[in-house]
Scaffold this motif. Structure first.
Motif, PDB file in Angstrom:
ATOM      1  N   MET A 261       0.808  -1.221   0.000  1.00  0.00           N
ATOM      2  CA  MET A 261       0.000   0.000   0.000  1.00  0.00           C
ATOM      3  C   MET A 261       0.841   1.270   0.000  1.00  0.00           C
ATOM      4  N   ARG A 262       2.031   1.237   0.588  1.00  0.00           N
ATOM      5  CA  ARG A 262       2.788   2.466   0.824  1.00  0.00           C
ATOM      6  C   ARG A 262       4.058   2.584  -0.022  1.00  0.00           C
ATOM      7  N   ILE A 263       4.106   1.931  -1.166  1.00  0.00           N
ATOM      8  CA  ILE A 263       5.345   1.961  -1.952  1.00  0.00           C
ATOM      9  C   ILE A 263       5.350   3.034  -3.032  1.00  0.00           C
ATOM     10  N   ASP A 264       4.283   3.789  -3.143  1.00  0.00           N
ATOM     11  CA  ASP A 264       4.137   4.715  -4.261  1.00  0.00           C
ATOM     12  C   ASP A 264       5.280   5.714  -4.373  1.00  0.00           C
ATOM     13  N   ASP A 265       5.809   6.159  -3.236  1.00  0.00           N
ATOM     14  CA  ASP A 265       6.867   7.178  -3.271  1.00  0.00           C
ATOM     15  C   ASP A 265       8.262   6.583  -3.102  1.00  0.00           C
ATOM     16  N   LYS A 266       8.372   5.260  -3.210  1.00  0.00           N
ATOM     17  CA  LYS A 266       9.668   4.601  -3.045  1.00  0.00           C
ATOM     18  C   LYS A 266      10.418   4.521  -4.377  1.00  0.00           C
ATOM     19  N   SER A 267      11.726   4.599  -4.277  1.00  0.00           N
ATOM     20  CA  SER A 267      12.559   4.462  -5.474  1.00  0.00           C
ATOM     21  C   SER A 267      12.606   3.008  -5.919  1.00  0.00           C
ATOM     22  N   ASP A 268      13.127   2.794  -7.138  1.00  0.00           N
ATOM     23  CA  ASP A 268      13.292   1.419  -7.615  1.00  0.00           C
ATOM     24  C   ASP A 268      14.121   0.606  -6.634  1.00  0.00           C
ATOM     25  N   ALA A 269      15.207   1.195  -6.171  1.00  0.00           N
ATOM     26  CA  ALA A 269      16.107   0.466  -5.261  1.00  0.00           C
ATOM     27  C   ALA A 269      15.396   0.122  -3.958  1.00  0.00           C
ATOM     28  N   GLU A 270      14.585   1.048  -3.452  1.00  0.00           N
ATOM     29  CA  GLU A 270      13.874   0.798  -2.196  1.00  0.00           C
ATOM     30  C   GLU A 270      12.822  -0.295  -2.363  1.00  0.00           C
TER      31      GLU A 270
END
Length: 311
Positions: A21-30
């Motif tokens: 649910m909370r990955i929208d603002d994560k980078s590819d690496a994250e």
């Protein structure tokens, strides 16, 4: 990682699910680091929904773009998504057109030909079971969805769907934690008139119903309470509960988050815990809880420490 059956006849799935649910603002690496941490802990089940994150299907797109899974790796994991909430309304839509259109967009966003599980996301008071059945039949026949379930449904709402839907309802995703446990605690206070805990809030015996029908309960918000700052771990509002959790964590040589998970997975209903954290280390720590088998005394001690009545 301990496994549980998904639905009345399997397959075996991990007792802990990685929520996206909370990955929208994560980078590819994250996102890759989070995914790899989950896989290293034995989690191959990833939970999505069309409405998660900033825009419709954006968390699903973030997942697929960051990971760029090949066909062989895609076959190693299970992807679950949800449909039925119209966020901009706000309202609910279990019509044939909405369900099929949402799944098609989820498949495009996830860059996959199929999802392993589709859940109807919260009940639609205007549901027509025949419409749902038509959508499920078409999606199954096209190979786009392999199994079907619901989220936040009462026993009677599930029975209503089953008057037309022929596929097994394999899962019901509901809110559950040791500090938010009315679906479990109500039965402990049955017929105790002076105890608010005895009030039926789940439509009547949801946990027992799902056990009888072979429906896997998936616990969302497994770290949320009903007072304080939301997450009960380390919150002074849950001082007694945290004291018991800390003692058990030391006893089992795990972290407190593992004990929070272990309380849910100890239940004989064979529940899955849906994690919401995007911190890789916490995913690994939480997953360890699935292999901790609390004693009855320890399990009930947590119930009492959370403020529920154990007569």
């Amino acid at each position: 990682m301990r496994s549980v059956p998904l639905g009345p006849s399997g397959p075996a799935v991990p007792a802990v699910v990685a929520g996206m649910m909370r990955i929208d603002d994560k980078s590819d690496a994250e996102v890759r680091e989070l995914y790899e941490a989950a896989r290293s802990a034995g989690i191959d089940f990833f939970d999505h929904a069309d409405i998660y994150a900033r825009e419709l299907h954006s968390a699903e797109r973030r997942f697929s773009e960051a990971l760029a899974l090949g066909s062989s790796e895609r076959a190693e994991i299970r992807l679950q998504t949800k449909a039925g909430i119209v966020r901009e309304g706000p309202y609910f839509d279990f019509s044939y057109e909405h369900i099929v259109a949402s799944v098609d967009e989820s498949l495009r966003a996830l860059k996959t030909d199929y999802v392993d599980v589709l859940l109807l996301h919260r009940p639609d008071a205007l549901v027509e079971p025949d419409e749902v059945a038509r959508a499920f039949d078409e999606l199954e026949a096209a190979g786009k969805v392999r199994a079907f379930g619901v989220s936040n449904h009462t026993p009677r709402q599930i029975d209503l769907l089953r008057t037309a839907v022929r596929q097994p309802i394999v899962a019901n995703q509901v809110q559950l934690s040791v500090a938010h446990a009315p679906i479990v605690a109500q039965g402990l206070a049955m017929n105790m008139e002076s105890t608010p805990q005895s009030a039926v809030l789940d439509g009547g015996g949801l946990v027992d119903y799902c056990r009888l029908e072979g429906i896997t309960l998936q616990a969302w918000s497994p770290l949320q309470g009903t007072k304080g700052n939301g997450v009960f771990l380390g919150d002074p509002a849950y001082a007694e509960l945290n004291a018991v959790i800390d003692d058990l964590a030391a006893r089992y040589r795990v972290t407190p988050i593992a004990i929070a998970v272990a309380w849910i997975t100890r239940h004989p209903a064979g529940m899955q815990v849906v994690l919401g954290t995007t911190t890789p280390g916490r995913v690994i720590d939480a997953a360890a809880g699935a292999d901790v088998v609390l004693t009855r005394a320890e399990w009930y001690a947590l119930v009492r420490a959370a403020g529920y009545v154990v007569p």
